[in-house]
Design an enzyme around this catalytic site. Structure first.
Site, PDB file in Angstrom:
ATOM      1  N   TYR A   3       0.840  -1.196   0.000  1.00 29.03           N
ATOM      2  CA  TYR A   3       0.000   0.000   0.000  1.00 29.03           C
ATOM      3  C   TYR A   3       0.880   1.253   0.000  1.00 29.03           C
ATOM      4  O   TYR A   3       0.691   2.161  -0.802  1.00 29.03           O
ATOM      5  CB  TYR A   3      -0.939   0.004   1.216  1.00 29.03           C
ATOM      6  CG  TYR A   3      -1.722   1.282   1.302  1.00 29.03           C
ATOM      7  CD1 TYR A   3      -2.827   1.487   0.472  1.00 29.03           C
ATOM      8  CD2 TYR A   3      -1.332   2.302   2.160  1.00 29.03           C
ATOM      9  CE1 TYR A   3      -3.515   2.694   0.496  1.00 29.03           C
ATOM     10  CE2 TYR A   3      -2.018   3.499   2.189  1.00 29.03           C
ATOM     11  CZ  TYR A   3      -3.096   3.697   1.367  1.00 29.03           C
ATOM     12  OH  TYR A   3      -3.771   4.882   1.382  1.00 29.03           O
TER      13      TYR A   3
ATOM     14  N   ARG B  54     -10.626   4.801   8.739  1.00 32.15           N
ATOM     15  CA  ARG B  54      -9.614   4.208   7.866  1.00 32.15           C
ATOM     16  C   ARG B  54      -8.574   3.520   8.738  1.00 32.15           C
ATOM     17  O   ARG B  54      -8.194   4.045   9.791  1.00 32.15           O
ATOM     18  CB  ARG B  54      -8.936   5.289   7.021  1.00 32.15           C
ATOM     19  CG  ARG B  54      -9.815   5.742   5.871  1.00 32.15           C
ATOM     20  CD  ARG B  54      -9.083   6.719   5.017  1.00 32.15           C
ATOM     21  NE  ARG B  54      -8.707   7.898   5.802  1.00 32.15           N
ATOM     22  CZ  ARG B  54      -8.325   9.045   5.253  1.00 32.15           C
ATOM     23  NH1 ARG B  54      -8.232   9.160   3.956  1.00 32.15           N
ATOM     24  NH2 ARG B  54      -8.000  10.073   6.005  1.00 32.15           N
TER      25      ARG B  54
ATOM     26  N   ARG C 193       1.619   8.510  12.826  1.00 32.75           N
ATOM     27  CA  ARG C 193       1.211   9.756  13.482  1.00 32.75           C
ATOM     28  C   ARG C 193      -0.302   9.975  13.408  1.00 32.75           C
ATOM     29  O   ARG C 193      -0.916  10.452  14.355  1.00 32.75           O
ATOM     30  CB  ARG C 193       1.940  10.928  12.828  1.00 32.75           C
ATOM     31  CG  ARG C 193       1.711  12.259  13.515  1.00 32.75           C
ATOM     32  CD  ARG C 193       2.109  13.392  12.614  1.00 32.75           C
ATOM     33  NE  ARG C 193       1.397  13.309  11.332  1.00 32.75           N
ATOM     34  CZ  ARG C 193       1.759  13.956  10.237  1.00 32.75           C
ATOM     35  NH1 ARG C 193       2.818  14.709  10.234  1.00 32.75           N
ATOM     36  NH2 ARG C 193       1.058  13.832   9.120  1.00 32.75           N
TER      37      ARG C 193
ATOM     38  N   PHE D  21      15.587  19.172  -1.113  1.00 33.62           N
ATOM     39  CA  PHE D  21      14.233  18.712  -1.428  1.00 33.62           C
ATOM     40  C   PHE D  21      13.972  17.317  -0.841  1.00 33.62           C
ATOM     41  O   PHE D  21      12.891  17.031  -0.332  1.00 33.62           O
ATOM     42  CB  PHE D  21      14.069  18.709  -2.952  1.00 33.62           C
ATOM     43  CG  PHE D  21      12.802  18.092  -3.454  1.00 33.62           C
ATOM     44  CD1 PHE D  21      11.588  18.736  -3.296  1.00 33.62           C
ATOM     45  CD2 PHE D  21      12.830  16.865  -4.089  1.00 33.62           C
ATOM     46  CE1 PHE D  21      10.412  18.167  -3.757  1.00 33.62           C
ATOM     47  CE2 PHE D  21      11.658  16.284  -4.558  1.00 33.62           C
ATOM     48  CZ  PHE D  21      10.445  16.939  -4.389  1.00 33.62           C
TER      49      PHE D  21
END
Lengths: 490, 444
Positions: A181, A238, A228, A298
């Site tokens: 997932y 969910r 978290r 980044f």
């Protein structure tokens, strides 16, 4: 306007306030967007980037001009895909083909999507998606291919999950499913970005030979978010924590959120953290393959934030009560440290693994595994930035092999060794004896000269401590000084 | 997701190894017994539980909480071809730690004549030397066994003419168990050290390591020489061996402390507690020894076939004449190992963060020194001294990449399972001792 509570917080945490000020005043972007050269359409794209992303907008806009637009579009496209997937008002039957075909819409001039429910927060982006499509067509073919390929695979992955009744009902089952997932929602992004970095020559091509590294980059971030957001996701019905993990601790997933099960829930969350920590060393390894500062920033900033968030969540009961997040001051500190070089980022990782270890308790069934995972990160960092002077050590080893040092049989004598030990003991006893004699004779002399030790001892008795303290405070009282003899003589 | 990406399971087991006639020196010791056991595909598991099924070590007061499945070892370690391998063991006394399927011989390795007699009967292809005294044994014994014993053993094994039945039979491989401490001064940090590090000789802090270094050097220098009949040699350097049968190593001392020490002592920590430390499960050390032995036999065959002295083997692939560090590849924080074992020994509630009392290292060293003086004056040996303080405060971990790369080593049993096996073994042993004492009382 900052709230009163945050004012109080930063007044009591000046270090964090300092980080915020430093970041705001001293941070120079490696590259800055040149708005004068941008077309109206490009500006529109950046407008939606700022609207849809809190955490990524800033770092994307500081990217090297070569990657600036492609990465911005990549983000917007995946955000669009995500907005369709998240919308529970669209039926699975309608949603599935849209997700699967999404990559083809990128080539359709003027394509947009208006079927999101009004409360979907990024609905606007899809309504005005034509600006994204227009800009996408301006990009280099190589980047377009990469973006379309990832969009296609992610769309198919999402469509599969949307049709998977079991997944929607019971949540993630095995750890493998969990990895899968996370791979579809985050690992693929890592794959796309890596291809773009290598394409632009800002990333080491060797990164493509080690695909598990980029997968780890995505999984580490995604897993941290899943850990978290347990409370928030649970309320939205969910479940991303895999059954294979939570079933080790509770019988029903909902038991995790019950206050009476807090201790068990903490053990479960630490197993989740352990699972995520497994990726940390590969993330550092990946960062070592980046060759351009803005690309490094980044990638490094989200990773540092993730390890800090993991440390914050680790054995933190508040996680099951409300949404926890790192403070702004800490975030600024992390950004300062993630925009320099790999060694500084490694220090960040070391710092937070240490925080995790400090909270680890032997009563946790995964106590040692967590300890080992932390050790693995530290060993990896040691292997890329050795703390000893390896060059010198190796040269010494080479020399020894050539000259055969150490081949000589030791001429060690037990008796001599023993004698040496007794020698140092005698020396120690002599010094101690000397101290006693000197101290004794001084005391004796002081006493002979009239020092009143009895008064001093009396003063030093515990019953007089309160008084003693007072005397130290009030200057006019008789002060006890460290030199009793002098005091008596005065 | 690409399917190969997340397969982190162990690779399939290789075909059974053929090692010929193996002579295990020190075969009744802690490590030696384990070598014999693995060579015979784990008869110990058939002994202890009739069906070699999964044993579970359920430890701690609330049963089931630390339930730990100890999968059988025999299905996980690479198998040995029993038809093509014969196992002999040599030890000073062969009364304890005997396993069915192995032939035992009593001899003193410092006595060449006794050794030769055994070699005459055994006619070994491979010698694996595991004999060594404890690290704190008297210097004279350390020197006698580690240096003189290894020298005698090397001489006898290499001089095949003195024992070979048909005059042509030779010992082809000599694997020596050294120690990872040969490169350590016993006081400074050692982080991720590897085989390029130089020996630390002389070693004024630890004579044990010095004798180990001298012996290793001797063994490696003999590799392939004319004087040893072309016998190939290599050394394996284990770091902190743990597991069943440990009667003097780190896991034993921690279990012992957990069994007798008062709670406040278990919450004591010397130093900051950030130091990493290597422990290695005994079965993994054995795997390292056997992989190296197999590698030496392969090289020896290639030398014989090609007629070239080094068998045409590249420098970075070489096994003969080389030393290999073996660890579990999972360095662990020293004080967390101790707290883990205390809690799994049933000392519930020990080691919670707010209970741990960390003494600064300098202060601990001072106490260690005072305890030494006290010990010297009263003639009693205390638990703590400056050296133990040092050991519990320094980093000491290694890289075992060389063994992994050149010999295909994998630490089959992880650190946690290794320590759990130590704990389980210690408890069984404790129970046995208690039962024995009870019986003695009855008979009296």
């Amino acid at each position: 306007m900052p709230s009163a509570s945050s004012v109080v917080y930063y007044l009591t945490h000046p270090g964090e306030l300092r980080s915020i000020i430093q970041w705001k005043t001293w941070h120079n972007a490696v590259h800055e967007r040149d708005e004068t050269k941008e077309t109206e359409n490009q500006k529109k794209c950046f407008h939606y980037l700022n609207k849809t992303s809190r955490s990524f907008a800033a770092v994307i806009q500081e990217l090297h001009p070569e990657l600036l637009m492609p990465v911005c579009l990549f983000y917007l496209i995946l955000r669009g895909l995500d907005t369709i997937e998240d919308d529970t008002s669209i039926s699975a039957k309608k949603k599935e083909p849209t997700l699967r075909n999404f990559y083809t819409y990128l080539e359709l001039d003027g394509w947009n999507y208006t079927e999101n429910r009004p409360e979907e927060k990024d609905r606007d982006l899809l309504v005005n998606f034509d600006c994204v499509v227009r800009e996408f067509k301006q990009q280099k073919q190589e980047y377009r291919d990469i973006i379309a390929d990832i969009t296609k695979r992610m769309g198919n992955g999402m469509a599969d999950y949307c049709l998977n009744a079991e997944f929607n009902e019971k949540g993630v089952d095995t750890i493998r499913d969990y990895d899968m997932y996370c791979y579809y929602v985050a690992g693929l992004v890592g794959e796309g970005l890596t291809s773009m970095f290598v394409e632009s020559k800002f990333g080491n091509p060797a990164l493509l030979d080690r695909p598990h590294l980029q997968v780890s980059m995505g999984l580490f971030l995604q897993k941290t978010n899943i850990i978290r957001d347990i409370k928030e996701d649970f309320e939205d019905n969910r479940r991303f924590w895999p059954r294979e993990i939570w079933s080790n601790h509770v019988d029903n997933f909902s038991d995790l959120l019950k206050p009476e099960n807090r201790e068990i829930a903490l053990n479960c969350s630490s197993e989740m953290v352990l699972n995520a920590l497994d990726h940390a060393d590969e993330c550092l390894f990946y960062l070592a393959g980046l060759r351009e500062q803005s690309v490094f920033n980044f990638c490094a900033i989200p990773q540092s934030m993730a390890i800090a968030t993991l440390a914050l969540c680790f054995r933190n009961p508040k996680m099951f009560e409300r949404n926890v997040k790192i403070t702004k001051g800490e975030a600024c500190q992390l950004m300062l440290e993630s925009t320099q070089n790999l060694q500084v980022v490694c220090d960040v990782f070391k710092k937070y693994t240490r925080i995790i270890r400090r909270k680890n308790v032997p009563q946790d069934p995964n106590f040692l595994k967590i300890s080992i995972a932390c050790g693995k990160i530290e060993q990896f960092i040691e292997s890329i930035f050795p703390s000893a002077n390896v060059k010198e050590i190796v040269a010494k080893g080479e020399l020894q092999r050539k000259l055969g040092l150490g081949a000589v049989a030791p001429k060690k004598d037990d008796k001599k060794d023993d004698a040496q030990w007794w020698d140092s003991l005698y020396l120690f006893l002599m010094v101690m004896g000397l101290i006693v004699v000197v101290f004794g004779s001084m005391t004796l002399t002081a006493w002979a000269l009239g020092a009143r030790f009895d008064l001093i001892f009396k003063d030093l008795m515990p019953s007089n401590w309160g008084q003693l303290k007072q005397e130290f405070v009030s200057h006019d009282g008789p002060r006890i000084t460290s030199s009793p003899v002098a005091h008596q003589e005065l | 997701m690409p399917s190969t990406l997340y397969e982190r399971e162990l690779p399939p087991l290789p075909p059974p190894k053929k090692l010929g006639t193996v002579l295990v020196i020190g075969g009744c010791g802690f490590l030696g017994r384990s070598v014999v056991d693995q060579l015979l595909n784990f008869p110990s598991e058939k002994q202890s539980s009739q069906t070699a099924q999964t044993q579970s070590a359920s430890l701690g007061p609330n049963k089931g909480r630390y339930e730990y499945n100890l999968e059988p070892l025999s299905t996980r370690y690479p198998p040995i071809d029993q038809a093509a391998t014969t196992v002999h063991a040599l030890d000073l006394r062969c009364t304890k730690n005997r396993l069915p399927g192995c032939t035992y011989h009593e001899a003193d390795i410092t006595d060449a004549d006794q050794l030769r007699t055994v070699f005459k009967t055994v006619q070994p292809d491979v010698v694996i030397n595991t004999a060594s005294p404890q690290f704190d044994a008297p210097h004279a014994i350390l020197r006698k066994v580690n240096i003189d014993g290894t020298k005698t053993l090397l001489d006898v094994a290499g001089n095949h003419k003195s024992w070979s039945k048909d005059g042509d039979k030779r010992c082809r491989a000599f694997v020596h168990t050294s120690s990872s401490s040969v490169i350590h001064d016993a006081q400074s940090d050692l982080k991720n050290a590897d085989e390029r590090w130089p020996y630390h000789v002389p070693n004024k802090n630890e004579f044990y390591s010095e004798t180990k270094a001298v012996a290793e050097r001797m063994v490696l220098a003999a590799n392939g020489g004319e004087d040893v009949g072309g016998m190939l040699t290599a050394a394996v350097r284990p770091a902190g061996i743990t597991g069943e049968g440990d009667m003097g190593g780190i896991s034993y001392s921690i279990c012992k402390t957990a069994a007798v020490a008062p709670g406040w002592q278990l919450n004591l920590q010397l130093g900051e507690g950030d130091n990493l430390f290597d422990t290695t499960y005994v079965g993994n050390v054995v795997l390292g020894l056997l992989l190296v032995a197999e590698g030496l036999l392969t090289t020896s065959r290639r030398v014989g076939e090609s007629g070239v002295k080094d068998g045409g083997i590249l420098e970075h692939e070489r096994i003969d004449g080389e030393a290999f560090i073996v660890t579990n590849d999972q360095p662990c924080y020293f004080w967390e190992i101790t707290r883990f074992m205390y809690s799994r020994m049933g000392r519930e509630g020990v080691g919670a963060r707010d209970k741990v009392w960390a003494l600064p290292q300098d202060f601990a060293a001072l106490i260690g020194g005072l305890s030494e003086i006290f010990g010297a004056l009263t003639g009693r040996k205390g638990k703590i001294n400056r050296q133990t303080v040092k050991y519990s405060c320094i980093h000491r971990y290694y890289s075992c990449e060389k063994l992994k790369r050149r010999c295909g080593y994998i630490p089959v049993v992880g650190v946690e399972e290794g320590l759990m096996r130590s704990v389980k073994w210690f408890r069984d042993w404790e129970e046995n001792e208690a039962a024995k004492q009870g019986q003695e009382k009855k008979t009296q």
